[in-house]
Design an enzyme around this catalytic site. Structure first.
Site, PDB file in Angstrom:
ATOM      1  N   ASP A  33      13.132   0.939   8.903  1.00  0.00           N
ATOM      2  CA  ASP A  33      14.208   0.297   8.136  1.00  0.00           C
ATOM      3  C   ASP A  33      14.191  -1.220   8.337  1.00  0.00           C
ATOM      4  O   ASP A  33      13.796  -1.701   9.400  1.00  0.00           O
ATOM      5  CB  ASP A  33      15.550   0.894   8.606  1.00  0.00           C
ATOM      6  CG  ASP A  33      16.655   0.646   7.609  1.00  0.00           C
ATOM      7  OD1 ASP A  33      16.386   0.162   6.492  1.00  0.00           O
ATOM      8  OD2 ASP A  33      17.821   0.939   7.950  1.00  0.00           O
ATOM      9  N   HIS A  50       8.380  -4.545   1.943  1.00  0.00           N
ATOM     10  CA  HIS A  50       7.683  -3.248   1.977  1.00  0.00           C
ATOM     11  C   HIS A  50       6.186  -3.455   2.238  1.00  0.00           C
ATOM     12  O   HIS A  50       5.557  -2.696   2.966  1.00  0.00           O
ATOM     13  CB  HIS A  50       7.894  -2.490   0.661  1.00  0.00           C
ATOM     14  CG  HIS A  50       9.336  -2.128   0.414  1.00  0.00           C
ATOM     15  ND1 HIS A  50      10.139  -1.598   1.392  1.00  0.00           N
ATOM     16  CD2 HIS A  50      10.116  -2.237  -0.698  1.00  0.00           C
ATOM     17  CE1 HIS A  50      11.361  -1.380   0.897  1.00  0.00           C
ATOM     18  NE2 HIS A  50      11.368  -1.768  -0.367  1.00  0.00           N
ATOM     19  N   LEU A 144      -4.733  12.353  15.681  1.00  0.00           N
ATOM     20  CA  LEU A 144      -3.327  12.145  15.302  1.00  0.00           C
ATOM     21  C   LEU A 144      -3.028  12.681  13.899  1.00  0.00           C
ATOM     22  O   LEU A 144      -3.811  12.448  12.965  1.00  0.00           O
ATOM     23  CB  LEU A 144      -3.037  10.633  15.330  1.00  0.00           C
ATOM     24  CG  LEU A 144      -1.675  10.195  14.789  1.00  0.00           C
ATOM     25  CD1 LEU A 144      -0.567  10.491  15.790  1.00  0.00           C
ATOM     26  CD2 LEU A 144      -1.669   8.720  14.432  1.00  0.00           C
TER      27      LEU A 144
HETATM   28  C1  FPP Z   1      13.692   0.920   4.337  1.00  0.00           C
HETATM   29  O1  FPP Z   1      13.913  -0.472   4.337  1.00  0.00           O
HETATM   30  C2  FPP Z   1      12.313   1.186   3.936  1.00  0.00           C
HETATM   31  C3  FPP Z   1      11.934   1.987   2.910  1.00  0.00           C
HETATM   32  C4  FPP Z   1      12.887   2.715   2.075  1.00  0.00           C
HETATM   33  C5  FPP Z   1      10.529   2.143   2.559  1.00  0.00           C
HETATM   34  C6  FPP Z   1       9.574   2.183   3.701  1.00  0.00           C
HETATM   35  C7  FPP Z   1       8.218   1.995   3.185  1.00  0.00           C
HETATM   36  C8  FPP Z   1       7.247   1.313   3.810  1.00  0.00           C
HETATM   37  C9  FPP Z   1       7.403   0.732   5.150  1.00  0.00           C
HETATM   38  C10 FPP Z   1       5.914   1.185   3.179  1.00  0.00           C
HETATM   39  C11 FPP Z   1       5.380   2.526   2.756  1.00  0.00           C
HETATM   40  C12 FPP Z   1       3.936   2.542   2.829  1.00  0.00           C
HETATM   41  C13 FPP Z   1       3.200   3.664   2.783  1.00  0.00           C
HETATM   42  C14 FPP Z   1       1.776   3.549   3.028  1.00  0.00           C
HETATM   43  C15 FPP Z   1       3.761   4.996   2.503  1.00  0.00           C
HETATM   44  P1  FPP Z   1      14.955  -1.073   3.315  1.00  0.00           P
HETATM   45  O2  FPP Z   1      14.235  -1.458   2.094  1.00  0.00           O
HETATM   46  O3  FPP Z   1      16.089  -0.122   3.102  1.00  0.00           O
HETATM   47  O4  FPP Z   1      15.446  -2.337   4.099  1.00  0.00           O
HETATM   48  P2  FPP Z   1      16.916  -2.975   4.063  1.00  0.00           P
HETATM   49  O5  FPP Z   1      17.838  -1.955   4.682  1.00  0.00           O
HETATM   50  O6  FPP Z   1      16.759  -4.191   4.904  1.00  0.00           O
HETATM   51  O7  FPP Z   1      17.237  -3.267   2.635  1.00  0.00           O
END
Ligand code: FPP
Length: 253
Positions: A33, A50, A144
């Site tokens: 997050d 992201h 893994l």
């Molecule tokens: C939450 O942060 C994150 C997500 C909903 C997406 C997570 C995805 C990635 C880390 C990349 C995915 C990559 C692959 C290879 C599958 P947020 O956007 O809710 O952050 P915020 O709370 O600060 O808005």
């Protein structure tokens, strides 16, 4: 066996944690997050967070493999994330293919096996195909397990299990009295994986957001204020170190 893992970071003073290789969690689950906030702090669009988050995934996967952790389950897209702006959803749907395109040779080299939990059938074809290809190519790997939770929701998973059990009872394939915790868990996406030993959530939020609701019953939780794109090997080691210093009692004394 104990090893001291020094890690140097230009921004922070050097820290090292005495980690026991014999007491590593077998299964680590992560709620990645804070990508949006990371981008906002830099005046960048949310998707830049992201993208940087994907780089963090690579670092943490390498580290988890190095410590012989057996399963790493990453919350990459929840059933609720469809509510985000379409541009952001579209971007997130492109990341698995990009990640796998650039990282598959290294996954193979390190014997890492890609798996998923969640309703893959609802993903766009290009996302699903990239993932299915990686699952197939890495299926014989015995290192893994890199398990992506994609279009995953804990409640949806439990409901799916209940419906499948009801169908099997109706067809006389199982008896009502045989439905116990062990049988129930065989109907979950995570079967036959062991439940997570450690859950990490970044960005200062202290909740589980519909993640692995059944499986986290006895998991140790570890929260950090660090945003996912800033999370690094040193933070991961601290989480492992703290885990190793917890006493797990599973309801006993
Ligand atoms: C939450 O942060 C994150 C997500 C909903 C997406 C997570 C995805 C990635 C880390 C990349 C995915 C990559 C692959 C290879 C599958 P947020 O956007 O809710 O952050 P915020 O709370 O600060 O808005």
């Amino acid at each position: 066996m104990f090893i001291k893992m020094p890690f140097f970071n230009r921004k922070r003073k050097h820290e090292s944690y005495e980690l026991s290789l014999d007491h590593m969690p077998e299964h680590v689950a992560i709620i990645m997050d804070g990508n949006g906030r990371w981008a906002k702090k830099r005046g960048l669009p949310r998707v830049a967070g992201h993208r940087e988050g994907m780089t963090t995934i690579k670092k943490i996967v390498r580290h988890a493999a190095k410590y012989k952790i057996k399963v790493l389950t990453l919350y990459a897209f929840s059933t609720e994330n469809w509510k985000r702006p379409k541009t952001e959803v579209d971007y997130l749907m492109k990341l698995p293919a990009e990640f796998l395109d650039t990282y598959l040779p290294e996954l193979m080299e390190n014997h890492i096996k890609v798996q998923t939990i969640g309703q893959l059938s609802d993903l766009p074809a290009h996302t699903r195909e990239a993932i299915e290809m990686a699952i197939e190519k890495t299926s014989e790997n015995d290192g893994l397990i890199l398990n992506f939770a994609l279009n995953y929701g804990g409640r949806a998973e439990i409901l799916k299990a209940v419906r499948e059990i009801a169908t099997d009872v109706k067809k006389d394939q199982i008896k009502m009295e045989d439905i116990d915790e062990k049988t129930f868990s065989t109907y979950l996406y995570t079967h036959p994986l062991k439940d997570p030993d450690l859950l990490i959530r970044t960005s200062g939020e202290i909740r589980i957001s519909n993640y692995l609701l059944w499986q986290l019953a006895y998991t140790e939780f570890w929260f950090t204020e660090v945003l996912w794109p800033d999370f690094d090997e040193n933070h991961f080691e601290k989480a492992l170190f703290d885990f190793q210093n917890r006493k797990r009692r599973y309801g006993g004394v």
